[in-house]
Scaffold this active site. Structure first.
Site, short mmCIF file in Angstrom:
data_model
loop_
_atom_site.label_atom_id
_atom_site.label_comp_id
_atom_site.label_asym_id
_atom_site.label_seq_id
_atom_site.Cartn_x
_atom_site.Cartn_y
_atom_site.Cartn_z
N GLY A 1 0.83 -1.21 0.00
CA GLY A 1 0.00 0.00 0.00
C GLY A 1 0.86 1.25 0.00
O GLY A 1 0.62 2.19 -0.77
N PHE B 1 18.35 -18.65 0.96
CA PHE B 1 17.01 -18.98 1.42
C PHE B 1 16.56 -20.25 0.72
O PHE B 1 17.20 -20.67 -0.26
CB PHE B 1 16.05 -17.83 1.10
CG PHE B 1 15.57 -17.07 2.31
CD1 PHE B 1 16.46 -16.57 3.23
CD2 PHE B 1 14.20 -16.84 2.51
CE1 PHE B 1 16.01 -15.86 4.34
CE2 PHE B 1 13.75 -16.13 3.61
CZ PHE B 1 14.65 -15.64 4.52
N GLN C 1 0.26 -20.95 3.01
CA GLN C 1 1.60 -21.43 3.37
C GLN C 1 1.71 -21.61 4.88
O GLN C 1 1.39 -20.71 5.65
CB GLN C 1 2.65 -20.43 2.92
CG GLN C 1 4.06 -20.84 3.32
CD GLN C 1 5.10 -20.09 2.53
OE1 GLN C 1 5.39 -18.93 2.81
NE2 GLN C 1 5.63 -20.72 1.51
N HIS D 1 4.44 -21.92 7.50
CA HIS D 1 5.87 -21.69 7.65
C HIS D 1 6.44 -22.77 8.56
O HIS D 1 5.88 -23.03 9.62
CB HIS D 1 6.14 -20.30 8.24
CG HIS D 1 7.56 -19.86 8.10
ND1 HIS D 1 8.58 -20.43 8.80
CD2 HIS D 1 8.12 -18.91 7.31
CE1 HIS D 1 9.72 -19.84 8.46
NE2 HIS D 1 9.47 -18.91 7.56
N LEU E 1 7.05 -16.04 14.43
CA LEU E 1 7.88 -16.53 13.33
C LEU E 1 9.37 -16.56 13.68
O LEU E 1 9.88 -15.65 14.33
CB LEU E 1 7.67 -15.62 12.11
CG LEU E 1 8.58 -15.84 10.91
CD1 LEU E 1 8.24 -17.15 10.23
CD2 LEU E 1 8.43 -14.69 9.93
N GLU F 1 13.34 -18.13 8.04
CA GLU F 1 14.02 -19.14 7.24
C GLU F 1 15.51 -18.81 7.12
O GLU F 1 16.34 -19.67 6.88
CB GLU F 1 13.36 -19.14 5.85
CG GLU F 1 13.85 -20.19 4.91
CD GLU F 1 12.94 -20.28 3.69
OE1 GLU F 1 11.71 -20.24 3.86
OE2 GLU F 1 13.45 -20.38 2.57
N ARG G 1 9.21 -24.37 1.26
CA ARG G 1 8.58 -24.34 2.58
C ARG G 1 7.52 -25.42 2.74
O ARG G 1 7.37 -26.00 3.81
CB ARG G 1 7.95 -22.97 2.83
CG ARG G 1 8.97 -21.93 3.16
CD ARG G 1 8.33 -20.59 3.43
NE ARG G 1 9.38 -19.64 3.82
CZ ARG G 1 9.18 -18.35 3.97
NH1 ARG G 1 7.99 -17.83 3.78
NH2 ARG G 1 10.17 -17.56 4.33
N HIS H 1 1.14 -18.98 7.75
CA HIS H 1 2.03 -17.84 7.55
C HIS H 1 1.60 -16.90 6.43
O HIS H 1 1.72 -15.69 6.55
CB HIS H 1 3.43 -18.38 7.25
CG HIS H 1 4.48 -17.34 7.11
ND1 HIS H 1 4.74 -16.42 8.11
CD2 HIS H 1 5.36 -17.06 6.10
CE1 HIS H 1 5.72 -15.62 7.72
NE2 HIS H 1 6.10 -15.98 6.51
N ARG I 1 4.82 -20.15 -1.95
CA ARG I 1 5.68 -18.98 -2.07
C ARG I 1 7.09 -19.30 -1.57
O ARG I 1 7.25 -19.99 -0.58
CB ARG I 1 5.11 -17.83 -1.25
CG ARG I 1 5.99 -16.61 -1.22
CD ARG I 1 5.31 -15.46 -0.50
NE ARG I 1 5.21 -15.63 0.94
CZ ARG I 1 6.21 -15.40 1.78
NH1 ARG I 1 7.40 -15.05 1.36
NH2 ARG I 1 6.02 -15.55 3.08
#
Lengths: 234, 590, 122
Positions: B20, B121, B243, B245, B255, B258, B289, B356, B401
């Site tokens: 945004g 990652f 997803q 996580h 969280l 990763e 993931r 997640h 993702r």
């Protein structure tokens, strides 16, 4: 049983604020203060507080917990309950909108005053501007601020002069840009701070350092700004 | 009820998070009258919680890195239902968007050469999977989302964007032609309801992780945009793709990036075994993931979980050394000590797969224009309506993702929407009129809540919804279970619509907001349930016990959920690349 | 001259420096006097009077009293602008604060003149 005393004020109903007591069963768990507030809100949906990330990075739920400012979501009961009593009030020094929600406009206005954005009018390169790890290291302890206002609302100088004294949070951010090797507006930034109130109302009592939930040290940053100002003036 | 106060803008962006604010920045820079409606102060948006980084081929770690390799990884990661045109655009435009952020002051960590630090990652490779693990995620320690969100807010302050902070968008105002002409919103502080009219309405409302009981998402992630779009009759796409996580802190849900595994951490079961070596012999802990999360659940189900109840596994970091952890993962040390009572320097962190990210959302094209599908199955642009970020499904994530791609998505497509709307505004689009009736239609839900005389508490209903979703639509799914779940949701719908608001006061009434959010959560959850039940295959994050194989013959496509019929349809995946021939679906192994 | 005065009175850095310099002066003076008294336990009026009639000593004393005046001026102004503000006590604050500052200035000036009168016996 935990006795939780919470500051209540609804401008449409209450002539003045009052403290309301709740009995709360922790079931022996070391909950966070926010967990307690969330559960009390199920019991009494009219209880109002701000919250978002619930992990201490968004800065929504700064409140005064048993006398000390902090984030409700990362303050465990074991750290703040005295006897079997927990007292939760809004952050002090700013107007209360309702219950634990304060009007933070003055706090944000001070943040905006320090031009909290990178100023560098030279045309940018096609890739990133280079910065050595050593130069970058100077931003550690500065950029992590979450604008929760715990520090500024613990600062008497900010209580007395919230329009004129930038406050610890704003000054920490001011130094974040002064210390950034990529920013070129050092002189302009210092000139904007060069008066008896903006910086120099800090008397170094370090309430800000004591309450910062991110473990940052605004007093140290203010010291750096002060030294830059003093060196800059004859 | 009389007429509402009206505010008028060239563009209104609903949501003050990363996408945004990136869209707003683009529009504010061009001088158009732009407002951001955000239910929390912008820097409290959930983007702030992103930790590990933003994946992009800027060729810092490896000077020979190519965006095409990133594109390949992303397409493979999506299990081939990501739109290739959109992924190409994202990976190609990415470096430019990252450098812009850096020029705006984002305090990235640095390499010795002074360039942006990149870490490995999951799902990243060189040379289209043939060249081994890549390090492509640009990081600001483990606080990249925080650094990014604050930088964007600062950029918007510099460019004088109008912020309607602590305003809550209630519903879309749609005119007789089906065009979106703005939203009805509540100023939370005063409780005033206002019609915010706009030539372009952009939904950047983020995700809805709160439909699940256990989520890494903030309390505010309640799918407001998806809920509003569905109530306005617009479809959502791939909404069954959630997803999980791999590393949410057990019990707390917070969280753990990763990046921990990228920096050399790994997962162990109760025997101390590095079990990912069995499931993904090459990528190990840095597989996709979905793969890692499923492997963890299998370990737990097969009795190799840790703790007294055997209901989690451990993330081991202590072998990396205190100095390295302090430098690269300071935020994780803090979070683990606070929420897991475990000091990663000395002991492993208890972790469990946790909801997640919403891969699905409002379908859009690359320019951010929201789409609906007509009777003939063709895409139709919805006039005046745009979406970007997690709320949108453009779709770059497909069925799964890759880590670090969400921040890239929101920056690239926030920017793209901004650029496109700027172009449209400069070509002169007229403000479309809304009648009093159009506005009143957007107020129906709010009025019902305001006039509720009995019913149940929003918090109780929310908890029930979350439990249903957790139990029937979690990491592993089964047709008969999901059918039961849908039945339970059908029962719940009546009660949700009949939610009771006891406190009818105006000033900062968060009980009213929670009742409204509950409606959005419910719509999102229901769409998820129907779509999940309907997709009879396993793909990416959608893993079914009764359909364990990927079914490219029937399901190499997007699912599209239509709220009016409460049914799903299919939409073809885009397989057109501008720069090369498309990537054909292959079996996905790591 | 005016701009020097303005900077002197109103900028943060100069105020900050003045507070530090004046406090050092006061501390040195205090140490000197205490040291002198301790090394001269059987101090007589004549000795004391002789010390204070030395020109360097008279200049030093005057300097320190001036330092006290500046130090008090800056410090008290800070206190007044903290507590006697419209925010805290309403619209009468500005008038009250100005009156108090004027009173303070007058008092400090009197102290300074009085010191000169004592030291030089004018």
């Amino acid at each position: 049983m935990l006795n939780v005393s919470i500051y209540r004020y609804n401008p449409e109903v209450d002539a003045e604020p009052y403290m309301q007591d709740f009995e709360f069963d922790t079931q022996g768990k070391d909950l966070m203060v926010l967990d307690v507030l969330e559960k009390l809100k199920i019991q009494d949906p009219s209880l109002v507080f701000r919250r978002s990330c619930r992990e201490g990075v968004c800065g929504s739920d700064g409140v005064n917990i048993s006398g000390k400012n902090g984030l409700a979501c990362i303050t465990p009961l074991s750290e703040c309950v005295k006897g079997d009593k927990l007292v939760v009030r809004p952050l002090p020094g700013l107007p209360v909108i309702r219950d634990l929600v304060i009007d933070m406009s003055q706090f944000y206005a001070q943040y905006e005053k320090i031009q909290p954005y990178m100023i560098n009018n030279s045309p940018p390169p096609a890739i990133e501007r280079l910065q050595s790890p050593e130069e970058r290291k100077k931003l550690d302890g500065l950029y992590e601020c979450i604008l929760c206002a715990c520090c500024s609302t613990a600062c008497p100088s900010f209580w007395w002069n919230p329009e004129k004294f930038i406050g610890p949070s704003g000054l920490l951010q001011a130094y974040r840009f002064l210390a950034d090797s990529r920013d070129t507006a050092t002189e302009e930034r210092l000139a904007n701070l060069d008066d008896p109130f903006s910086v120099f109302r800090c008397h170094g009592i370090m309430n800000c350092v004591q309450v910062c939930p991110k473990g940052l040290n605004p007093t140290k940053a203010i010291g750096h700004i002060r030294n830059m100002l003093i060196r800059g003036t004859a | 009820m009389g007429s509402l106060r009206k505010m008028s803008f060239d563009a209104v962006i609903v949501g003050g998070g990363g996408s945004g604010m990136r869209a707003a920045l683009q529009l504010a820079q061009s001088g158009y009258k732009t407002a951001v409606i955000t239910k929390v102060f912008p820097t409290r948006s959930h983007t702030v919680s992103a930790q590990g980084g933003i994946t992009c081929a800027i060729a810092s770690d490896d000077p020979n890195d190519q965006w095409q390799w990133h594109m390949y990884d992303t397409i493979k990661g999506s299990d081939y239902i990501g739109d290739q045109e959109a992924i190409e655009y994202m990976c190609q435009t990415g470096p430019e968007a990252i450098f812009e952020l850096e020029h705006m002051g984002l305090p990235f960590s640095r390499t010795q050469e002074g360039r942006i630090y990149q870490r490995p990652f999951g799902g990243q490779s060189k040379d289209y999977g043939a060249g081994g693990q890549a390090a492509r995620t640009c990081a600001a320690a483990d606080r990249t989302g925080h650094a990014l969100l604050h930088t964007l807010y600062q950029g918007n302050l510099k460019n004088k964007t109008v912020f309607l902070n602590e305003w809550f968008a209630v519903d879309i105002v749609k005119n007789a032609d089906g065009a979106v002409v703005g939203v009805v919103a509540i100023d939370i502080e005063t409780g005033e309801t206002v019609f915010v009219e706009s030539k372009a309405t952009v939904f950047a409302t983020g995700g809805a992780g709160r439909i699940y009981a256990s989520t890494t998402n903030a309390h505010i992630c309640t799918g407001d945009g998806v809920g509003m779009a569905l109530r306005a009759g617009f479809p959502v796409q791939d909404i069954e793709m959630w997803q999980f996580h791999p590393t949410g802190i057990h019990g707390a849900g917070t969280l753990v990036t990763e990046g921990c595994r990228g920096e050399g951490g790994y997962l162990i079961n109760k025997d101390g075994e590095r079990f990912m070596e069995r499931y993904a012999p090459n990528a190990k802990d840095l597989a996709g993931r979905d793969v890692v999360a499923r492997s963890m659940v299998l370990e737990i189900l097969e009795g190799r979980g840790c703790g007294p109840d055997g209901d989690h596994v451990y993330l081991k970091l202590d072998h990396l050394g205190e100095e390295m952890l302090n430098a690269k993962l300071p935020g994780i040390l803090e979070l683990s000590r606070t929420f897991a009572h475990a000091d990663p320097v000395k002991e492993p962190i208890p972790v469990v797969p946790t909801c997640h990210y919403m891969m699905g959302g409002i379908p859009t094209n690359v320019d951010g224009q929201a789409l609906t599908i007509d009777r003939e199955g063709n895409d139709q642009v919805i006039d005046g309506f745009y979406a970007c970020g997690e709320a949108a499904c453009v779709s770059v994530h497909g069925a799964n993702r890759l880590g670090g791609n969400s921040l890239l998505d929101l920056v690239v497509f926030g920017r793209a929407s901004g650029i496109f709307i700027e172009k449209q505004l400069s070509e002169g689009i007229a403000l479309k009129e809304a009648t009093e009736e159009d506005i009143q239609r957007a107020l129906v839900g709010l009025n019902r809540i305001n006039q509720s005389a009995d019913g149940e508490n929003a918090a109780v209903l929310r908890a029930e919804l979350q439990t249903i979703m957790q139990n029937y639509f979690g990491v592993f799914r089964r047709g008969d279970y999901m059918k039961k779940g849908v039945e339970k949701l059908d029962e719940l719908r009546v009660r949700v619509e009949n939610v009771y608001l006891d406190d009818k006061s105006n000033a900062f009434n968060t009980a009213r907001l929670e009742a409204l959010e509950l409606q959005n959560l419910f719509e999102t959850a229901y769409a998820t349930a129907i779509s999940a039940e309907g997709r009879t295959e396993s793909r990416g994050a959608h893993a079914r016990e009764d359909f364990q194989e990927r079914d490219d013959k029937n399901w190499l496509c997007h699912s599209v959920y239509f709220p009016k019929s409460k049914k799903i349809g299919k939409r073809p995946v885009n397989f057109t690349l501008k720069t090369r021939e498309p990537f054909e679906p292959k079996i996905r192994t790591y | 001259m005016m701009s020097f005065f303005a900077r002197f009175a109103f900028t943060g850095p100069s105020n900050w420096k003045i507070q530090r310099i004046t406090s050092i002066l006061m501390a040195v003076y205090l140490f000197f006097i205490v040291g002198y008294l301790m090394t001269n336990p059987a101090l007589t009026y004549d000795q004391w009077s002789e010390l204070n009639s030395l020109l360097p000593m008279r200049v030093f004393t005057l300097l320190v009293v001036a330092a006290v005046a500046f130090h008090a001026w800056i410090g008290m102004r800070c206190v007044f602008t903290d507590y006697i503000t419209v925010r805290l006590i309403g619209p009468k604050a500005n008038g009250l604060r100005n009156t108090l500052q004027l009173g303070l200035a007058f008092m400090l000036l009197c102290y300074l003149l009085w010191t000169i009168k004592i030291l030089w016996g004018l």
